[in-house]
Design a protein around this motif. Structure first.
Motif, mmCIF file in Angstrom:
data_model
loop_
_atom_site.group_PDB
_atom_site.id
_atom_site.type_symbol
_atom_site.label_atom_id
_atom_site.label_comp_id
_atom_site.label_asym_id
_atom_site.label_seq_id
_atom_site.Cartn_x
_atom_site.Cartn_y
_atom_site.Cartn_z
ATOM 1 N N LEU A 3 64.379 27.779 113.431
ATOM 2 C CA LEU A 3 63.613 29.051 112.927
ATOM 3 C C LEU A 3 63.883 29.247 111.498
ATOM 4 C CD1 LEU A 3 63.806 29.410 116.128
ATOM 5 C CD2 LEU A 3 63.621 31.574 115.750
ATOM 6 N N ASN A 4 64.893 28.739 110.845
ATOM 7 C CA ASN A 4 64.986 29.041 109.442
ATOM 8 C C ASN A 4 65.808 27.880 108.715
ATOM 9 O OD1 ASN A 4 67.923 29.128 110.072
ATOM 10 N ND2 ASN A 4 67.524 31.354 110.839
ATOM 11 N N SER A 5 65.856 27.874 107.466
ATOM 12 C CA SER A 5 66.374 26.913 106.819
ATOM 13 C C SER A 5 67.866 26.511 107.120
ATOM 14 C CB SER A 5 66.468 27.199 105.212
ATOM 15 O OG SER A 5 67.144 28.349 104.792
ATOM 16 N N ARG A 6 68.650 27.520 107.619
ATOM 17 C CA ARG A 6 70.036 27.076 107.953
ATOM 18 C C ARG A 6 69.788 26.323 109.055
ATOM 19 N NH1 ARG A 6 73.659 29.081 111.528
ATOM 20 N NH2 ARG A 6 72.278 31.135 112.172
ATOM 21 N N HIS A 7 69.180 26.704 110.270
ATOM 22 C CA HIS A 7 68.851 25.974 111.312
ATOM 23 C C HIS A 7 68.708 24.461 111.095
ATOM 24 C CE1 HIS A 7 67.960 29.704 113.955
ATOM 25 N NE2 HIS A 7 69.204 29.556 113.819
ATOM 26 N N MET A 8 67.456 24.255 110.371
ATOM 27 C CA MET A 8 67.033 23.034 109.820
ATOM 28 C C MET A 8 68.228 22.200 109.153
ATOM 29 S SD MET A 8 64.276 21.599 110.033
ATOM 30 C CE MET A 8 64.066 19.710 110.171
ATOM 31 N N GLN A 9 69.124 22.694 108.217
ATOM 32 C CA GLN A 9 70.385 22.174 107.810
ATOM 33 C C GLN A 9 71.219 21.739 109.128
ATOM 34 O OE1 GLN A 9 72.451 24.357 105.004
ATOM 35 N NE2 GLN A 9 73.965 22.649 104.689
ATOM 36 N N GLU A 10 71.276 22.689 109.828
ATOM 37 C CA GLU A 10 72.260 22.100 111.048
ATOM 38 C C GLU A 10 71.641 20.910 111.678
ATOM 39 O OE1 GLU A 10 72.533 25.419 113.481
ATOM 40 O OE2 GLU A 10 73.601 26.843 111.958
ATOM 41 N N LEU A 11 70.250 20.962 111.800
ATOM 42 C CA LEU A 11 69.821 19.683 112.669
ATOM 43 C C LEU A 11 69.830 18.321 111.893
ATOM 44 C CD1 LEU A 11 66.551 21.264 114.035
ATOM 45 C CD2 LEU A 11 68.741 20.461 115.450
ATOM 46 N N GLU A 12 69.698 18.581 110.398
ATOM 47 C CA GLU A 12 69.891 17.281 109.601
ATOM 48 C C GLU A 12 71.159 16.656 109.693
ATOM 49 O OE1 GLU A 12 68.752 19.140 105.702
ATOM 50 O OE2 GLU A 12 66.696 19.054 106.172
ATOM 51 N N GLU A 13 72.174 17.805 109.730
ATOM 52 C CA GLU A 13 73.360 17.420 109.789
ATOM 53 C C GLU A 13 74.024 16.354 111.328
ATOM 54 O OE1 GLU A 13 75.909 20.713 109.124
ATOM 55 O OE2 GLU A 13 75.417 20.822 106.995
ATOM 56 N N ARG A 14 73.216 17.281 112.393
ATOM 57 C CA ARG A 14 73.231 16.454 113.895
ATOM 58 C C ARG A 14 72.814 15.004 113.798
ATOM 59 N NH1 ARG A 14 72.851 17.796 119.580
ATOM 60 N NH2 ARG A 14 71.467 16.147 120.416
ATOM 61 N N VAL A 15 71.575 14.773 113.268
ATOM 62 C CA VAL A 15 70.831 13.627 113.219
ATOM 63 C C VAL A 15 71.958 12.826 112.297
ATOM 64 C CG1 VAL A 15 69.005 12.396 112.314
ATOM 65 C CG2 VAL A 15 68.800 14.498 113.612
ATOM 66 N N ALA A 16 72.328 13.170 111.210
ATOM 67 C CA ALA A 16 73.319 12.122 110.535
ATOM 68 C C ALA A 16 74.673 11.947 111.051
ATOM 69 C CB ALA A 16 73.551 12.861 109.115
ATOM 70 N N VAL A 17 75.216 12.805 111.748
ATOM 71 C CA VAL A 17 76.530 12.550 112.471
ATOM 72 C C VAL A 17 76.153 11.396 113.442
ATOM 73 C CG1 VAL A 17 78.198 13.439 113.974
ATOM 74 C CG2 VAL A 17 77.643 14.679 112.068
ATOM 75 N N TRP A 18 75.183 11.734 114.581
ATOM 76 C CA TRP A 18 74.826 10.988 115.371
ATOM 77 C C TRP A 18 74.208 9.463 114.936
ATOM 78 C CZ3 TRP A 18 73.074 12.285 121.042
ATOM 79 C CH2 TRP A 18 73.502 13.647 121.208
ATOM 80 N N GLU A 19 73.588 9.358 114.039
ATOM 81 C CA GLU A 19 73.116 8.111 113.577
ATOM 82 C C GLU A 19 74.688 7.127 112.771
ATOM 83 O OE1 GLU A 19 70.163 8.532 110.551
ATOM 84 O OE2 GLU A 19 68.585 8.505 112.110
ATOM 85 N N SER A 20 75.536 7.923 112.461
ATOM 86 C CA SER A 20 77.054 7.701 111.940
ATOM 87 C C SER A 20 77.581 6.762 113.139
ATOM 88 C CB SER A 20 77.656 8.432 111.175
ATOM 89 O OG SER A 20 78.264 9.375 112.192
ATOM 90 N N TYR A 21 77.206 7.293 114.369
ATOM 91 C CA TYR A 21 77.780 6.739 115.320
ATOM 92 C C TYR A 21 77.225 5.923 116.087
ATOM 93 C CZ TYR A 21 81.807 9.947 115.017
ATOM 94 O OH TYR A 21 82.956 10.738 114.632
ATOM 95 N N GLY A 22 75.762 5.372 115.380
ATOM 96 C CA GLY A 22 74.973 4.242 116.014
ATOM 97 C C GLY A 22 73.914 4.810 117.030
ATOM 98 N N LEU A 23 73.980 6.048 117.115
ATOM 99 C CA LEU A 23 72.715 6.684 117.893
ATOM 100 C C LEU A 23 71.555 7.044 117.344
ATOM 101 C CD1 LEU A 23 75.337 9.025 119.671
ATOM 102 C CD2 LEU A 23 74.594 6.943 120.510
ATOM 103 N N HIS A 24 70.525 6.464 117.572
ATOM 104 C CA HIS A 24 69.245 6.548 116.422
ATOM 105 C C HIS A 24 67.911 6.808 117.370
ATOM 106 C CE1 HIS A 24 71.659 4.480 113.352
ATOM 107 N NE2 HIS A 24 71.829 3.479 114.288
ATOM 108 N N HIS A 25 68.063 7.766 118.339
ATOM 109 C CA HIS A 25 67.127 8.155 119.067
ATOM 110 C C HIS A 25 66.280 9.444 118.432
ATOM 111 C CE1 HIS A 25 69.262 5.369 121.992
ATOM 112 N NE2 HIS A 25 67.833 4.873 122.283
ATOM 113 N N GLN A 26 66.848 9.965 117.521
ATOM 114 C CA GLN A 26 66.291 11.220 117.156
ATOM 115 C C GLN A 26 65.771 11.195 115.771
ATOM 116 O OE1 GLN A 26 69.564 14.595 117.780
ATOM 117 N NE2 GLN A 26 70.932 12.742 118.317
#
Length: 435
Positions: A138-161
């Motif tokens: 809903l806002n830029s802070r939420h978007m930043q949280e989602l960007e961090e989530r995707v980066a963390v998951w990808e760092s563990y080899g999870l690439h479905h997002q």
């Protein structure tokens, strides 16, 4: 003799859309004798069903006791969303328990959804299973949280997002409320009660026995084998599995005060028709935003909008569910202002203070799982499998979760509700202010 329950009224399903559209299921008579079981499972929600199926597939003789009906609690009332992960994020596991634990959790966070898809296919469960779930910002802070989530998951080899811009979000959900989001291709949604009913039938096809309207009144673990006392019978078992979660009540006091029941609410519109439904969620994905007290919604098979949200700490039902949810629904889809609501219901999940599910043993022969904190659809299927593995002799995955320390709610039983309510207000204010 009249049906006996200790927490569920007459033990029949609440007046939900899921009960209205449930697949036919047989009556499963209550236990009225004294029996022995190799494994006795208490609770016919997803945790109990998953553990029971895992064990039955390995050849164990399983007897499952349910105080109401199969899927009566959260498993048959939830949003029906397959959202990968546990409530506590991978960042939290890494910070609290170290990198090795975070890697282990990353290796299992998608397994619950895989179990669901495998069992739906293997046992031909009709539950309207569909792919994709969307996290909405809903806002830029939420978007930043989602960007961090995707980066963390990808760092563990999870690439479905995949990150979505504001314009790309319109391909998934047509609302002007969101600035962007993430789509998880390995997520999805289904009819949760029909999934539970199908899993119950699967267990019975493997030789398992289910008794409905058979609450556990007392657990006697003073002897060499656990004994479950019910209103009209008892089960003596080699191994006991406790999966009552938010509805276990005071049967096992050492477990009940580790978690707090929290209610969440859902309502279902009348059928919208293909055109209107497609104009709202053209992707037919399920959606949830990333606020602390979030909205979650999706389309049903007959094109209703199922819209959920809100929390009541302590597990009580709000006096007017429609009024509680309507304003949020109209913020997302104002064009639904005059659309009738056919169903509105509430249900409890078990919240742990750390938001990490609790898995463990009481003595040598009694196992338990609880505290999924709103992520129980995938977590319960995963933990049920891990329980089954442990009982069968492989405790490698069980021990990782069992060794994670649980933390009591500040203030104990008396103050856990006001403490959590104040915290919820604070985080809701941060969401509102976008900070």
């Amino acid at each position: 003799m009249a049906k006996q329950t200790t927490y569920a009224g007459d033990g029949e399903y609440v007046d939900s859309y899921y009960a209205y559209s449930a697949n036919p299921a047989p009556e499963r008579p209550p236990l009225k004798e004294e029996v022995h079981a190799q494994v006795c499972v208490v609770g016919a929600g997803y945790s109990g069903l998953s553990a029971a199926i895992t064990l039955a597939e390995k050849g164990y003789q399983v007897r499952l006791l349910e105080g109401a009906k199969v899927g009566w609690g959260a498993s048959g009332r939830n949003g029906g969303q397959i959202v990968n992960g546990l409530n506590a994020g991978l960042q939290s596991f890494r910070k609290r328990y170290g990198e090795d634990t975070a890697k282990f959790v990353a290796s299992v966070v998608q397994e619950g959804g895989e179990i669901i898809r495998d069992r739906v296919k293997r046992y031909e469960i009709a539950c309207d299973l569909k792919d994709d779930n969307v996290f909405a910002a809903l806002n830029s802070r939420h978007m930043q949280e989602l960007e961090e989530r995707v980066a963390v998951w990808e760092s563990y080899g999870l690439h479905h997002q995949e990150l979505l811009s504001r314009e790309q979000m319109q391909e998934y959900v047509r609302s002007d409320l969101y600035v962007g989001g993430v789509v998880d291709r390995s997520g999805g949604h289904m009819h949760p009660l029909n999934l539970a009913l199908g899993e119950a039938a699967a267990l019975e096809s493997l030789g398992g026995v289910i008794h409905e309207h058979t609450p556990a009144v007392r657990i006697d673990d003073s002897g060499p084998k656990p004994v479950v006392i019910t209103p009209d019978g008892k089960v003596t078992c080699d191994t006991l599995v406790l999966c009552g979660n938010a509805y276990l009540g005071s049967v096992v006091p050492t477990l009940s005060w580790r978690v707090m029941p929290v209610s969440t609410q859902i309502m279902a519109t009348k059928p919208l028709g293909d055109a209107l439904a497609h104009s709202l969620i053209p992707s037919d994905a399920c959606v949830e935003d990333v606020r602390y007290v979030l909205d979650y919604y999706r389309l049903s098979a007959d094109k209703r909008l199922l819209f959920g949200g809100g929390t009541v700490y302590g597990g009580s039902d709000p006096s007017d569910i429609k009024a509680k949810l309507m304003s949020n629904m109209l913020k997302v889809f104002p064009q639904l202002k005059d659309v009738p609501i056919d169903f509105a219901w509430s249900g409890n999940f078990a919240l742990s203070f750390t938001r990490v599910p609790q898995l463990g043993r009481l003595g040598d022969n009694t196992y338990f799982a609880q505290g999924y904190s709103g992520h129980g659809v995938v977590g319960s299927h995963l933990f049920g499998r891990i329980l089954g593995e442990a009982i069968d002799g492989d405790r490698s995955r069980f021990d990782v979760f069992a060794k994670m320390p649980w933390v009591p709610f500040p203030g104990g039983r008396l103050f856990r509700v006001p403490y959590s309510t104040v915290g919820s207000w604070w985080y809701a204010l941060r969401d509102k202010l976008g900070i």
